[in-house]
Design an enzyme around this catalytic site. Structure first.
Site, PDB file in Angstrom:
ATOM      1  N   LYS A 182       0.851  -1.189   0.000  1.00 52.52           N
ATOM      2  CA  LYS A 182       0.000   0.000   0.000  1.00 52.52           C
ATOM      3  C   LYS A 182       0.886   1.237   0.000  1.00 52.52           C
ATOM      4  CE  LYS A 182      -3.275   2.614   2.816  1.00 52.52           C
ATOM      5  NZ  LYS A 182      -4.018   2.695   4.088  1.00 52.52           N
ATOM      6  N   ILE A 185      -5.312  -0.301  13.174  1.00 48.53           N
ATOM      7  CA  ILE A 185      -4.217  -1.181  13.583  1.00 48.53           C
ATOM      8  C   ILE A 185      -3.074  -0.364  14.176  1.00 48.53           C
ATOM      9  CG2 ILE A 185      -2.434  -2.732  12.671  1.00 48.53           C
ATOM     10  CD1 ILE A 185      -4.618  -3.996  10.942  1.00 48.53           C
TER      11      ILE A 185
END
Length: 493
Positions: free
Chosen positions: A80, A348
């Site tokens: 990403k 996260i």
């Protein structure tokens, strides 16, 4: 000397938060004869859609000793490079929030002022042209950043998309091999002492008793220990962040991986698209005051690029945070400490941030309230900083006329955000504390992408002639273009 060390740690709840905590604590406390027990029940589901991360994930993976290649294979992870925002300034609009930095290596925040000045002097290149990471993402190319701060490749940044359920399973294997004991069962009752309210043990529904000196509440939004037992209270932020539900559904994997998350504004919220190796994660975060659940479900399904691989799953939440994430000998990690929607992929990160702060402030068995106050102060401030960043995304929209968006545009925003915007609008400065998660490049990408115009720039850069500055900007664009062409095409892990 009395031994006042913690010898028994109990983690309530598995999922991403529980097994990240277990893996990190077992690594940090190796050889210290500390028993770590994780209690979870297979009958209790987990949220399990936190599949997009930000670059701080590298820190966590390093401290628990993950091998990147194996980790990516086990969790079906993909690279990403940032987040593309689509439709936030009306249909057809889009901008990119890249990881890494803008500009050449070593120029730091001053480059943003050089760019602001260049625009005032006639530069019309898109902002993305000054980010190597953004250009790599658009071209489907990738290389890991290099440590040489003189190299343009040092300005790259990346994180991962991964399957949160597979990540938790992978971490469970690491933690259990490191000595963590897993107990399957539901908590029937919680035993506290009569004085300080410390939790002393959990009694499971089959009568087994789990004792400890330190308890980590990873029970999710329920907050069984931090809220239901200790009653710390919750600050509701839904007057700023109106979305309170999300539908989530997977679809078929891409043939060619997209190296970024996409967040698309919709009629009553926004949709996410997260490409993994084995599927694409899709979701629609929406405000139930403005759209009912059935209409939102239909909206998600209509936007999918192919048929869903499973029935959409509904998640309900209240944005906000616990007034204390640490009280007595209970520390809330993950969703039990609060919830911020995944618009900037911070869920996260906030798990690992809570773990990092706990390791830094790790207590003795008496769990000094001084440590709890410090934890609550710094963790709470991080939540507030991220909250303001998310609020700005909603507030600074243009070209959207749906009722939810009109209400967001007109709402009163926190004074902290008002002050930050005033600085940028007045002088082009992005005023940050040293501890903030999102740095100048991230704020600039979103401020610029959503149409905020700085009124000035730092006058210290006026030592460079106008034409020299414009030539330097042009040369940088060329350097980035050449660097992108030299990067290898992205391939499946």
């Amino acid at each position: 000397m009395t031994d006042n060390r913690i010898r028994r740690i109990v983690i309530l709840g598995g999922g991403t938060a529980g097994w990240m905590s277990a893996a990190a604590l077992s690594r940090a406390l190796a050889g210290q004869r500390v028993a770590i027990t994780l209690v979870e029940s297979d009958t209790i589901g987990t949220i399990g859609v936190g599949e997009a991360t930000i670059p701080t994930i590298h820190w966590f993976n390093q401290i628990i000793g993950l091998d990147e290649r194996q980790f990516m294979a086990e969790t079906k992870a993909t690279v990403k490079l940032g987040i593309e925002f689509v439709g936030w300034n009306g249909e057809g609009s889009r901008y990119f929030h890249p990881f890494g930095t803008f500009g050449p290596p070593g120029d730091g925040t001053m480059f943003l002022h050089r760019l602001i000045r260049g625009r005032a002097d006639g530069d019309t290149a898109p902002t993305e042209a000054y980010s190597l990471t953004a250009q790599a993402a658009r071209s489907g190319r990738f290389a890991r950043p290099v440590p040489d701060r003189r190299s343009l490749l040092s300005t790259l940044g990346y994180a991962y998309h991964f399957d949160a359920g597979l990540y938790a399973r992978y971490l469970r294997g690491l933690a259990e091999r490191a000595g963590v004991t897993r107990m399957e069962g539901m908590v029937g009752s919680v035993q506290q002492d009569g004085e300080g309210g410390f939790v002393r043990s959990l009694t499971l529904d089959d009568g087994r008793v789990v004792e400890g000196e330190l308890f980590l509440d990873c029970s999710g939004m329920r907050g069984l220990l931090i809220e239901e037992t200790l009653g710390v209270g919750y600050d509701d932020w839904s007057h700023w962040l109106p979305c309170d539900c999300a539908w989530a559904a997977p679809s078929a994997a891409e043939t060619r991986l997209t190296p970024f998350t996409r967040a698309t504004a919709a009629e009553a919220g926004w949709r996410w698209r997260i490409p993994l190796q084995h599927r694409v994660g899709n979701g629609y975060v929406f405000a139930s005051r403005f759209q009912d659940e059935a209409a939102a479900r239909a909206s998600l399904l209509a936007a999918l690029e192919g048929p869903p691989l499973a029935d959409p799953r509904l998640i309900r939440f209240t944005p906000g945070m616990r007034r204390e994430a640490w009280r007595a000998n209970v520390v809330a990690i993950g969703l039990s400490s609060g919830f911020l929607e995944p618009l900037e992929s911070t869920s996260i990160h906030l798990i690992q941030s809570g773990i990092a702060k706990l390791l830094s402030l790790f207590p003795a068995a008496d769990c000094s309230p001084l440590l709890a106050r410090q934890f609550n102060r710094i963790f709470g401030q991080e939540m507030l900083d991220i909250r303001d960043f998310l609020i700005f995304h909603y507030h600074a929209t243009a070209g959207r006329e749906e009722p939810m968006w009109r209400e967001r545009q007109a709402m009163a925003i926190p004074q902290t955000l008002t002050e930050r915007l005033a600085h940028f609008r007045n002088s082009g400065r992005i005023v940050l504390s040293s501890d903030e998660l999102f740095r100048d490049a991230s704020w600039f990408a979103v401020l610029d992408g959503q149409g905020e115009c700085p009124g000035d720039y730092n006058p210290l850069i006026e030592g460079v002639h106008v034409q020299d500055n414009l030539r330097q900007l042009g040369a940088l664009r060329s350097d980035i273009g050449r660097a992108v062409e030299a990067l290898p095409a992205l391939s499946r892990p």
